[in-house]
Design an enzyme around this catalytic site. Structure first.
Site, PDB file in Angstrom:
ATOM      1  N   HIS A  39      -3.888  -1.148   1.249  1.00  0.00           N
ATOM      2  CA  HIS A  39      -2.599  -0.677   0.552  1.00  0.00           C
ATOM      3  C   HIS A  39      -2.411  -1.034  -0.869  1.00  0.00           C
ATOM      4  O   HIS A  39      -2.835  -2.376  -1.064  1.00  0.00           O
ATOM      5  CB  HIS A  39      -1.478  -0.367   1.463  1.00  0.00           C
ATOM      6  CG  HIS A  39      -0.756  -1.773   1.899  1.00  0.00           C
ATOM      7  ND1 HIS A  39       0.646  -1.892   2.494  1.00  0.00           N
ATOM      8  CD2 HIS A  39      -1.054  -2.908   1.620  1.00  0.00           C
ATOM      9  CE1 HIS A  39       0.989  -2.968   2.367  1.00  0.00           C
ATOM     10  NE2 HIS A  39       0.199  -3.610   1.830  1.00  0.00           N
TER      11      HIS A  39
ATOM     12  N   CYS B 122       1.753  -7.482  -4.521  1.00  0.00           N
ATOM     13  CA  CYS B 122       1.313  -6.215  -3.592  1.00  0.00           C
ATOM     14  C   CYS B 122       1.173  -4.855  -4.739  1.00  0.00           C
ATOM     15  O   CYS B 122       0.708  -3.935  -4.118  1.00  0.00           O
ATOM     16  CB  CYS B 122       2.501  -5.936  -2.808  1.00  0.00           C
ATOM     17  SG  CYS B 122       2.877  -7.171  -1.559  1.00  0.00           S
TER      18      CYS B 122
ATOM     19  N   HIS C 275      -5.000  -4.385  -1.596  1.00  0.00           N
ATOM     20  CA  HIS C 275      -5.412  -5.456  -0.747  1.00  0.00           C
ATOM     21  C   HIS C 275      -5.480  -5.170   0.763  1.00  0.00           C
ATOM     22  O   HIS C 275      -4.690  -3.990   1.040  1.00  0.00           O
ATOM     23  CB  HIS C 275      -4.382  -6.803  -1.076  1.00  0.00           C
ATOM     24  CG  HIS C 275      -3.103  -6.573  -0.678  1.00  0.00           C
ATOM     25  ND1 HIS C 275      -2.242  -5.857  -1.575  1.00  0.00           N
ATOM     26  CD2 HIS C 275      -2.316  -6.597   0.304  1.00  0.00           C
ATOM     27  CE1 HIS C 275      -0.952  -5.577  -1.086  1.00  0.00           C
ATOM     28  NE2 HIS C 275      -1.053  -5.968   0.192  1.00  0.00           N
TER      29      HIS C 275
ATOM     30  N   HIS D 207      -4.820  -5.939   4.888  1.00  0.00           N
ATOM     31  CA  HIS D 207      -4.094  -6.721   6.124  1.00  0.00           C
ATOM     32  C   HIS D 207      -4.703  -5.986   7.419  1.00  0.00           C
ATOM     33  O   HIS D 207      -5.086  -5.131   7.681  1.00  0.00           O
ATOM     34  CB  HIS D 207      -2.503  -6.008   6.328  1.00  0.00           C
ATOM     35  CG  HIS D 207      -1.590  -6.215   5.106  1.00  0.00           C
ATOM     36  ND1 HIS D 207      -1.177  -7.605   4.807  1.00  0.00           N
ATOM     37  CD2 HIS D 207      -1.290  -5.809   3.966  1.00  0.00           C
ATOM     38  CE1 HIS D 207      -0.396  -7.592   3.788  1.00  0.00           C
ATOM     39  NE2 HIS D 207      -0.441  -6.623   3.244  1.00  0.00           N
TER      40      HIS D 207
ATOM     41  N   ASP E 163      -7.096   2.969  11.017  1.00  0.00           N
ATOM     42  CA  ASP E 163      -7.975   1.911  10.914  1.00  0.00           C
ATOM     43  C   ASP E 163      -9.114   2.035   9.939  1.00  0.00           C
ATOM     44  O   ASP E 163      -9.745   2.941   9.910  1.00  0.00           O
ATOM     45  CB  ASP E 163      -8.569   1.648  12.402  1.00  0.00           C
ATOM     46  CG  ASP E 163      -9.275   0.183  12.357  1.00  0.00           C
ATOM     47  OD1 ASP E 163      -8.898  -0.705  11.912  1.00  0.00           O
ATOM     48  OD2 ASP E 163     -10.235   0.320  13.280  1.00  0.00           O
ATOM     49  N   HIS E 164      -9.326   0.972   9.212  1.00  0.00           N
ATOM     50  CA  HIS E 164     -10.236   0.946   8.052  1.00  0.00           C
ATOM     51  C   HIS E 164     -10.312   1.945   7.063  1.00  0.00           C
ATOM     52  O   HIS E 164     -11.021   2.582   6.477  1.00  0.00           O
ATOM     53  CB  HIS E 164     -11.697   0.956   8.624  1.00  0.00           C
ATOM     54  CG  HIS E 164     -12.083  -0.252   9.226  1.00  0.00           C
ATOM     55  ND1 HIS E 164     -11.412  -0.793  10.414  1.00  0.00           N
ATOM     56  CD2 HIS E 164     -13.032  -1.401   8.984  1.00  0.00           C
ATOM     57  CE1 HIS E 164     -11.851  -1.859  10.621  1.00  0.00           C
ATOM     58  NE2 HIS E 164     -12.951  -2.429   9.754  1.00  0.00           N
TER      59      HIS E 164
ATOM     60  N   GLU F 218       2.823  -6.619   9.701  1.00  0.00           N
ATOM     61  CA  GLU F 218       1.794  -6.588   8.560  1.00  0.00           C
ATOM     62  C   GLU F 218       1.163  -8.046   8.419  1.00  0.00           C
ATOM     63  O   GLU F 218      -0.125  -8.041   8.022  1.00  0.00           O
ATOM     64  CB  GLU F 218       2.450  -6.464   7.324  1.00  0.00           C
ATOM     65  CG  GLU F 218       1.922  -6.012   6.266  1.00  0.00           C
ATOM     66  CD  GLU F 218       2.689  -5.667   4.964  1.00  0.00           C
ATOM     67  OE1 GLU F 218       2.723  -4.188   4.636  1.00  0.00           O
ATOM     68  OE2 GLU F 218       3.215  -6.147   4.401  1.00  0.00           O
TER      69      GLU F 218
HETATM   70 NI    NI Z   1       0.429  -5.839   1.593  1.00  0.00          NI
END
Ligand code: NI
Length: 136
Positions: free
Chosen positions: A15, A34, A40, A42, A80-81, A125
């Site tokens: 995100h 961010c 990036h 998580h 997911d992914h 997160e």
């Molecule tokens: Ni983040």
């Protein structure tokens, strides 16, 4: 006394946090790294907690296998992914913070779980950063 049952699931996603109505300087000031251009990732943990009476026949509030199936099908499979800024229709136009995710997951799961049983959703997160949505 309240009895609760929690199902935990993991997903990995990318995100970028931003408010598109703001200029770069304001986005950097609020979101810091961010806001980095290419995003990036998580490794998220999702915890879904139900509360209610224990059925004397099963010893369960809900069948945890069924709860996990709903969480996997309705949420995990859709995030997911994925890149949460681009790939997830139910997050379109929203800043994909942990709070945003927890609220969106609540809206998806609440109608899928027997009436009134959904108690809390937590989106971790990182291990130090958790958003919680809880029934009033
Ligand atoms: Ni983040």
């Amino acid at each position: 006394m309240k009895v609760m049952l929690t199902a935990r699931a993991r997903f990995s996603a990318a995100h970028r946090l931003l408010n598109p109505a703001w200029d770069d300087a304001r986005n950097v000031a609020v979101f810091g790294s961010c806001y980095n251009l290419h995003g990036h990732g998580h490794d998220y943990t999702l915890e879904v907690t139900v509360a209610g009476d224990v059925d004397p026949g099963t010893g369960m509030i809900l069948n945890v296998k069924e709860l996990k199936r709903v969480v996997d099908e309705k949420v995990i499979a859709r995030v997911d992914h994925k890149n949460l800024n681009f790939d997830v229709p139910f997050l379109e136009g929203q800043n994909p913070t942990a709070e945003t995710l927890a609220l969106a997951f609540w809206k998806i799961l609440e109608p899928e779980i027997p009436a009134g049983r959904l108690h809390e959703i937590r989106v971790l997160e990182t291990e130090n950063n958790v958003a919680t949505v809880r029934r009033d």
